[in-house]
Design an enzyme around this catalytic site. Structure first.
Site, short mmCIF file in Angstrom:
data_model
loop_
_atom_site.label_atom_id
_atom_site.label_comp_id
_atom_site.label_asym_id
_atom_site.label_seq_id
_atom_site.Cartn_x
_atom_site.Cartn_y
_atom_site.Cartn_z
CG HIS A 185 -42.00 127.03 -80.20
ND1 HIS A 185 -40.93 126.64 -80.88
CD2 HIS A 185 -42.23 127.92 -81.09
CE1 HIS A 185 -40.98 127.33 -82.40
NE2 HIS A 185 -41.97 128.69 -81.84
CG ASP A 230 -49.80 130.91 -78.65
OD1 ASP A 230 -51.13 131.35 -78.95
OD2 ASP A 230 -49.43 130.80 -78.81
CG HIS A 244 -47.61 134.65 -81.01
ND1 HIS A 244 -46.20 135.05 -80.90
CD2 HIS A 244 -48.34 133.44 -81.23
CE1 HIS A 244 -45.62 133.14 -80.46
NE2 HIS A 244 -46.78 132.94 -80.49
#
Length: 256
Positions: A68, A8, A177
């Protein structure tokens, strides 16, 4: 063939790190194709036309995403017309965009499927059922199949990996993450890692400015998360595939 799946990208610092390192890695590691998760590329939440094009210019061939993807309205201008921009395939019917693609490379067709988990995640259709629905379509067209599973829980990621093992070349987790150290080739031949990690600020809370996150965690107060600052990490997995379309190697990348 070598395919690099990159974790990401977080905001402008992450985009800059992606641009700085991807071309070097492509040359050093003889990378043929780059898949990157870009759902946090615009200000840490979402994707825009400009940030999508920036990722492509920096070396990405296919951009995946997650929960998102629709946080920036600008993405609606491109999500239906960009064939190599993916959102999770298990969004409900009628959601804009597409959840898988077929990327032609030389004499091969590379299939990429994007899925979202459901444990501690926004409501979605079942990723296991969606995978079973889409895989036969990809298998008809593709020589190589990759899966980006955007999920919170390692057990859910491992479960899907074992469910698909033997029918795909690689499945990588994204979303947390934080890079895991469990990269391997599963018994039936699929490469797997629970989470690629992020490409973004290292001195942060999963890519975000520490002081902007603390009020939410310590006081349960609403706060606007701000993207952290450099220096950054670059997180990825390189998957090597032989001429018979078998996965023969994995190499975890963590640059800081």
């Amino acid at each position: 063939m070598k395919i690099m799946l990159t974790g990401d990208v977080i905001g402008r610092p992450g985009r800059r790190e992606f641009a700085a390192q991807t071309k070097k890695l492509k040359e050093r590691e003889n990378i043929d194709i780059v898949v990157v998760n870009g759902e946090n590329a615009a200000d840490g939440r979402g994707l825009t036309k400009d940030t999508f094009e920036e990722l492509l210019a920096a070396g990405a061939d296919i951009v995946t995403s997650g929960n998102h993807i629709f946080d920036k309205r600008d993405v609606f201008d491109i999500i239906d017309r960009e064939p190599f921009l993916l959102r999770p395939a298990n969004y409900p019917e009628g959601v804009p965009g597409h959840g898988w693609c077929v990327y032609p490379y030389r004499a091969k067709n590379i299939g990429v499927l994007n899925l979202s988990g459901r444990v501690f995640m926004p409501p979605m259709d079942c990723p296991f059922q969606k995978a079973e629905e889409v895989l036969p379509l990809l298998q008809k067209e593709c020589d190589i199949i990759l899966v980006d599973f955007h999920a919170e829980v390692t057990s859910e990621k491992a479960a899907l990996a074992f469910a698909l093992d033997g029918r795909i070349n690689a499945i990588v987790g994204t979303h947390t993450h934080v890079q895991t150290a469990d990269e391997r080739i599963l018994p039936k031949g699929a490469a797997f890692i629970s989470d690629l990690g992020m490409t973004g600020p290292i001195n942060s809370i999963i890519g975000f400015e520490i002081n902007s996150v603390m009020p939410k965690l310590t006081l349960s107060m609403p706060t606007r998360f701000e993207v952290g600052k450099a220096p950054c990490v670059y997180s990825a997995l390189i998957v090597e595939i032989d001429e018979q379309n078998r996965t023969v190697g994995v190499k975890r990348i963590f640059l800081k």
